[in-house]
Design a protein around this motif. Structure first.
Motif, short mmCIF file in Angstrom:
data_model
loop_
_atom_site.label_atom_id
_atom_site.label_comp_id
_atom_site.label_asym_id
_atom_site.label_seq_id
_atom_site.Cartn_x
_atom_site.Cartn_y
_atom_site.Cartn_z
N GLU A 13 7.64 4.80 -3.58
CA GLU A 13 7.29 4.02 -2.39
C GLU A 13 6.44 4.85 -1.43
O GLU A 13 5.42 4.37 -0.92
CB GLU A 13 8.56 3.53 -1.69
CG GLU A 13 8.37 3.04 -0.27
CD GLU A 13 7.50 1.81 -0.15
OE1 GLU A 13 7.12 1.45 0.98
OE2 GLU A 13 7.19 1.17 -1.19
N GLY A 16 3.05 5.21 -2.70
CA GLY A 16 2.30 3.96 -2.50
C GLY A 16 1.82 3.81 -1.07
O GLY A 16 0.69 3.37 -0.82
N VAL A 17 2.67 4.19 -0.10
CA VAL A 17 2.28 4.11 1.31
C VAL A 17 1.17 5.12 1.61
O VAL A 17 0.19 4.80 2.29
CB VAL A 17 3.50 4.37 2.21
CG1 VAL A 17 3.07 4.48 3.68
CG2 VAL A 17 4.53 3.25 2.05
N THR A 19 -1.05 6.43 -0.35
CA THR A 19 -2.33 6.14 -1.01
C THR A 19 -2.78 4.70 -0.82
O THR A 19 -3.82 4.30 -1.36
CB THR A 19 -2.22 6.43 -2.52
OG1 THR A 19 -1.20 5.60 -3.09
CG2 THR A 19 -1.88 7.90 -2.77
N ASP A 20 -1.99 3.93 -0.06
CA ASP A 20 -2.27 2.51 0.16
C ASP A 20 -2.32 1.74 -1.15
O ASP A 20 -3.10 0.79 -1.30
CB ASP A 20 -3.58 2.34 0.93
CG ASP A 20 -3.65 0.97 1.63
OD1 ASP A 20 -2.60 0.42 1.97
OD2 ASP A 20 -4.78 0.45 1.81
N ALA A 21 -1.46 2.15 -2.10
CA ALA A 21 -1.38 1.48 -3.40
C ALA A 21 -0.30 0.40 -3.32
O ALA A 21 0.90 0.69 -3.46
CB ALA A 21 -1.06 2.48 -4.50
N HIS A 22 -0.69 -0.83 -3.09
CA HIS A 22 0.27 -1.90 -2.87
C HIS A 22 1.14 -2.16 -4.10
O HIS A 22 2.30 -2.55 -3.97
CB HIS A 22 -0.45 -3.18 -2.45
CG HIS A 22 -1.17 -3.04 -1.14
ND1 HIS A 22 -0.51 -2.91 0.06
CD2 HIS A 22 -2.50 -2.99 -0.85
CE1 HIS A 22 -1.39 -2.81 1.04
NE2 HIS A 22 -2.61 -2.84 0.51
N GLN A 25 4.12 -0.02 -3.99
CA GLN A 25 5.07 -0.47 -2.97
C GLN A 25 5.84 -1.69 -3.43
O GLN A 25 7.05 -1.81 -3.19
CB GLN A 25 4.31 -0.77 -1.67
CG GLN A 25 3.65 0.46 -1.05
CD GLN A 25 2.79 0.11 0.15
OE1 GLN A 25 3.25 -0.56 1.08
NE2 GLN A 25 1.54 0.54 0.15
N ASP A 163 -0.70 2.80 17.55
CA ASP A 163 -0.62 3.40 16.22
C ASP A 163 -1.02 4.87 16.25
O ASP A 163 -1.62 5.35 17.21
CB ASP A 163 -1.53 2.64 15.25
CG ASP A 163 -1.02 2.72 13.82
OD1 ASP A 163 -0.03 3.43 13.59
OD2 ASP A 163 -1.62 2.07 12.95
N ASP A 168 3.08 4.84 9.17
CA ASP A 168 3.75 4.08 8.10
C ASP A 168 4.56 5.00 7.19
O ASP A 168 5.65 4.63 6.74
CB ASP A 168 2.73 3.32 7.27
CG ASP A 168 2.11 2.15 8.03
OD1 ASP A 168 2.70 1.73 9.05
OD2 ASP A 168 1.05 1.65 7.61
#
Length: 209
Positions: A13, A16-17, A19-22, A25, A163, A168
């Motif tokens: 998880e 994924g966060v 690397t922004d690999a949905h 996630q 932000d 995240d």
């Protein structure tokens, strides 16, 4: 083994966060709380809290679903609050400290929350009550409740438009740590309660002891 699987899911998880690999996630996040349910293997409010957390985790993977996700996690906070109050009561200092924190944070973010003011005010009250009640159970669970509060506070900061890089990742790291501390702390609390009950039962059955 079960906790190793939990940390494997957490690692995937976080990857994924980061690397922004949905896809990562979607694979890992819905597994985190269910693995802890499997670890606990016991019905009750803590398990119910993890069920609500699973629903919330899935809902929040869908863009624009903050309010439904908040509703699911409200169930988590209420279930944990019930569980913790069954085991003990927080000290007056903890109640005062968390009350001041709740007022201060909501006051600081109020101007930036817009339509989310009401929902966040209500949810944060349940969140703070849970964290406060956690201090009356054990040190581990008390820390878990505090870390859960930090994680959700950072979500609130994002909702207010404040932000920062890596937010995240910090949110998920603290969330995973909170789930781990609460679940393992609950398991220890149950074990301690059962040991005390066994000792009392043994004493009653052996009057000459």
């Amino acid at each position: 083994m079960k906790l190793k699987l939990f940390w494997l899911a957490v690692a995937v998880e976080l990857a994924g966060v980061a690397t922004d690999a949905h896809i990562l996630q979607w694979i890992a996040k819905p597994l985190m709380a269910p693995i802890l349910i499997w670890y606990l293997m016991r019905p009750g409010p803590v398990t119910l809290a993890l069920v609500f957390a699973t629903v919330g985790d899935i809902v929040l993977l869908i863009p624009g679903q903050l309010i439904p996700g908040m509703v699911a996690f409200l169930g988590t906070q209420i279930a944990l609050l019930v569980a913790f109050l069954k085991h003990g009561r927080p000290r007056a200092l903890a109640i005062a400290g968390y009350a001041v924190l709740w007022v201060g944070v909501n006051a600081a973010l109020w101007g930036q929350l817009g339509a989310l003011r009401g929902p966040i005010l209500g949810y944060s009250l349940a969140l703070v009550a849970m964290a406060c009640a956690a201090t009356g159970v054990s040190v581990r669970i008390g820390i878990g409740g505090a870390v859960f509060l930090v994680s959700d506070l950072l979500i609130g900061v994002g909702a207010a438009g404040l932000d920062f890089p890596g937010r995240d990742l910090v949110v998920m790291s603290t969330y995973a740590a909170a789930l781990f501390l609460i679940a393992t702390g609950a398991q220890r609390a149950w074990a301690g309660t059962e040991t005390r009950r066994s000792s009392v039962s043994a004493g009653i059955s052996s009057p000459g002891a």
